[in-house]
Design an enzyme around this catalytic site. Sequence first.
Site, PDB file in Angstrom:
ATOM      1  N   TYR A  14       3.892  11.216  12.581  1.00 22.14           N
ATOM      2  CA  TYR A  14       2.898  10.960  11.526  1.00 22.14           C
ATOM      3  C   TYR A  14       1.511  10.699  12.140  1.00 22.14           C
ATOM      4  O   TYR A  14       0.530  11.391  11.838  1.00 22.14           O
ATOM      5  CB  TYR A  14       3.384   9.772  10.689  1.00 22.14           C
ATOM      6  CG  TYR A  14       2.382   9.150   9.737  1.00 22.14           C
ATOM      7  CD1 TYR A  14       1.649   9.925   8.842  1.00 22.14           C
ATOM      8  CD2 TYR A  14       2.197   7.767   9.726  1.00 22.14           C
ATOM      9  CE1 TYR A  14       0.750   9.339   7.959  1.00 22.14           C
ATOM     10  CE2 TYR A  14       1.307   7.165   8.846  1.00 22.14           C
ATOM     11  CZ  TYR A  14       0.584   7.956   7.968  1.00 22.14           C
ATOM     12  OH  TYR A  14      -0.303   7.369   7.102  1.00 22.14           O
ATOM     13  N   LEU A  36      11.275  15.326  18.512  1.00 22.98           N
ATOM     14  CA  LEU A  36      11.593  15.639  17.112  1.00 22.98           C
ATOM     15  C   LEU A  36      12.688  14.721  16.558  1.00 22.98           C
ATOM     16  O   LEU A  36      13.359  15.052  15.590  1.00 22.98           O
ATOM     17  CB  LEU A  36      11.978  17.122  16.933  1.00 22.98           C
ATOM     18  CG  LEU A  36      10.903  18.134  17.349  1.00 22.98           C
ATOM     19  CD1 LEU A  36      11.359  19.560  17.043  1.00 22.98           C
ATOM     20  CD2 LEU A  36       9.569  17.844  16.651  1.00 22.98           C
ATOM     21  N   THR A 127       0.150  -1.665  18.897  1.00 16.72           N
ATOM     22  CA  THR A 127       0.446  -2.157  17.547  1.00 16.72           C
ATOM     23  C   THR A 127       0.011  -3.604  17.350  1.00 16.72           C
ATOM     24  O   THR A 127       0.009  -4.394  18.313  1.00 16.72           O
ATOM     25  CB  THR A 127       1.957  -2.052  17.279  1.00 16.72           C
ATOM     26  OG1 THR A 127       2.286  -2.745  16.059  1.00 16.72           O
ATOM     27  CG2 THR A 127       2.774  -2.694  18.396  1.00 16.72           C
ATOM     28  N   TYR A 152      10.507  -4.607  19.254  1.00 17.77           N
ATOM     29  CA  TYR A 152       9.489  -3.561  19.105  1.00 17.77           C
ATOM     30  C   TYR A 152       8.134  -4.073  19.588  1.00 17.77           C
ATOM     31  O   TYR A 152       7.493  -3.480  20.467  1.00 17.77           O
ATOM     32  CB  TYR A 152       9.393  -3.102  17.643  1.00 17.77           C
ATOM     33  CG  TYR A 152       8.140  -2.302  17.362  1.00 17.77           C
ATOM     34  CD1 TYR A 152       7.934  -1.072  17.990  1.00 17.77           C
ATOM     35  CD2 TYR A 152       7.152  -2.784  16.508  1.00 17.77           C
ATOM     36  CE1 TYR A 152       6.761  -0.346  17.765  1.00 17.77           C
ATOM     37  CE2 TYR A 152       5.989  -2.058  16.275  1.00 17.77           C
ATOM     38  CZ  TYR A 152       5.795  -0.840  16.906  1.00 17.77           C
ATOM     39  OH  TYR A 152       4.642  -0.138  16.686  1.00 17.77           O
ATOM     40  N   ASN A 181      -1.710  -1.857   9.708  1.00 21.52           N
ATOM     41  CA  ASN A 181      -0.792  -1.096   8.843  1.00 21.52           C
ATOM     42  C   ASN A 181      -1.389   0.261   8.478  1.00 21.52           C
ATOM     43  O   ASN A 181      -2.394   0.320   7.788  1.00 21.52           O
ATOM     44  CB  ASN A 181      -0.495  -1.896   7.571  1.00 21.52           C
ATOM     45  CG  ASN A 181       0.314  -3.141   7.877  1.00 21.52           C
ATOM     46  OD1 ASN A 181      -0.052  -3.927   8.743  1.00 21.52           O
ATOM     47  ND2 ASN A 181       1.420  -3.310   7.175  1.00 21.52           N
ATOM     48  N   PHE A 215       8.700  -9.219  -1.345  1.00 17.77           N
ATOM     49  CA  PHE A 215       9.450 -10.260  -0.640  1.00 17.77           C
ATOM     50  C   PHE A 215       8.539 -11.472  -0.416  1.00 17.77           C
ATOM     51  O   PHE A 215       7.693 -11.459   0.468  1.00 17.77           O
ATOM     52  CB  PHE A 215       9.964  -9.734   0.703  1.00 17.77           C
ATOM     53  CG  PHE A 215      10.991  -8.642   0.556  1.00 17.77           C
ATOM     54  CD1 PHE A 215      12.327  -8.951   0.350  1.00 17.77           C
ATOM     55  CD2 PHE A 215      10.620  -7.306   0.599  1.00 17.77           C
ATOM     56  CE1 PHE A 215      13.276  -7.950   0.198  1.00 17.77           C
ATOM     57  CE2 PHE A 215      11.557  -6.298   0.446  1.00 17.77           C
ATOM     58  CZ  PHE A 215      12.895  -6.621   0.243  1.00 17.77           C
ATOM     59  N   ARG A 228      -2.194  -7.893   4.450  1.00 16.75           N
ATOM     60  CA  ARG A 228      -2.217  -7.048   5.636  1.00 16.75           C
ATOM     61  C   ARG A 228      -3.502  -6.215   5.654  1.00 16.75           C
ATOM     62  O   ARG A 228      -4.131  -5.999   4.626  1.00 16.75           O
ATOM     63  CB  ARG A 228      -1.010  -6.097   5.658  1.00 16.75           C
ATOM     64  CG  ARG A 228       0.343  -6.794   5.733  1.00 16.75           C
ATOM     65  CD  ARG A 228       0.591  -7.397   7.107  1.00 16.75           C
ATOM     66  NE  ARG A 228       1.883  -8.063   7.163  1.00 16.75           N
ATOM     67  CZ  ARG A 228       2.088  -9.336   6.844  1.00 16.75           C
ATOM     68  NH1 ARG A 228       1.068 -10.084   6.417  1.00 16.75           N
ATOM     69  NH2 ARG A 228       3.294  -9.864   6.938  1.00 16.75           N
ATOM     70  N   ALA A 289      12.384 -13.230   6.832  1.00 17.11           N
ATOM     71  CA  ALA A 289      12.099 -13.987   8.051  1.00 17.11           C
ATOM     72  C   ALA A 289      11.063 -13.241   8.889  1.00 17.11           C
ATOM     73  O   ALA A 289      11.131 -12.028   9.037  1.00 17.11           O
ATOM     74  CB  ALA A 289      13.382 -14.158   8.859  1.00 17.11           C
ATOM     75  N   GLY A 290      10.098 -13.994   9.412  1.00 13.17           N
ATOM     76  CA  GLY A 290       9.147 -13.403  10.348  1.00 13.17           C
ATOM     77  C   GLY A 290       7.930 -12.745   9.741  1.00 13.17           C
ATOM     78  O   GLY A 290       7.069 -12.261  10.463  1.00 13.17           O
TER      79      GLY A 290
END
Length: 322
Positions: A14, A36, A127, A152, A181, A215, A228, A289-290
């Site tokens: 993407y 791929l 990230t 990650y 994001n 959430f 975000r 969570a988190g």
Amino acid sequence: MTTQTWLLTGGAGYIGSHVADEFLASGKDVVIYDSLYQGLESRIEYLRKKYNKDIPLIVADIRDLDTFNKTLEQYKPYGIVHTAALKAVGESMEKSDEYFQVNLEATTELIAIAKRNNVKKFIFSSTAAVYGSPDSMDPCKEDGPKAPISPYGDSKYQAESAVTAFINTPGNHGTSLRFFNVVGAAAPELLDNSVENLVPIVLGKLNKGEAPTIFGTDYPTPDGTCIRDYVDVRDIARAHLAAANATTKLPDTMNIGTGRGASVREIITLVLEATNKSDTQVIETDRRAGDPAFLCADINLAKSAMGFTSQYSLEESVRSLF
């Protein structure tokens, strides 16, 4: 003057395919290296047609070091943009070993191979997950606390160190770009096919006739939902091009975001409006969570270092998906 050729790992993904699009539009050549696993060859086909040129696609895993080395020997790229990664936060909890293998160990090996092949430029797609779950409502600064809460985020954070060592070697250039994001698309052919990002998740639910879910509605934010920084993928691609074209030394790491926050509730409302489904019931459930209450970018460093600021509004990003 010969055309610059850049090798893009994960270039059928993407983000990678949008970087390829931006580089091609600026007159650079690209070679795509992608397993791929999540990338789509159809994205490269779209770019081949758009630019009416042959775009090499090497289908291989970044852990296949022999193929990577041969690719560098064959194409002799001017620089590397490394977007290939495993990037599902939840999955990284279950497959932490594989995440460190792909995101950290393979990145370190690629840099060693790049050095041996005399490649001097390396741009790393990192990230905002390196910041973990800040307890502050202030935008994240590059030199602020890093406390990744997932394999990650941790694997990408550790990989930044290998990139930093490379770019601080005299004669070398590059940076690690920390995306917030990512949302939007330059064309329907390049849409996000992941099941990790909020907007595709909401669209997936609506397409199945299901209600989107929020959430946590008790966060210390104006509407009680998480905030975000949503940055358009076309801006992410522009940031890579700015870094590739930079002639002065860049900071080791730079945030790429808008500097503006949007809440989960606002995003869902925008998507419902864009799909003419504003009367859809939204499910509200407990926090996950988190999930930090607030995670937005301080964007001053990218602006001062390479004159980069985001161009696309959140509304434009959401509209681009339809």
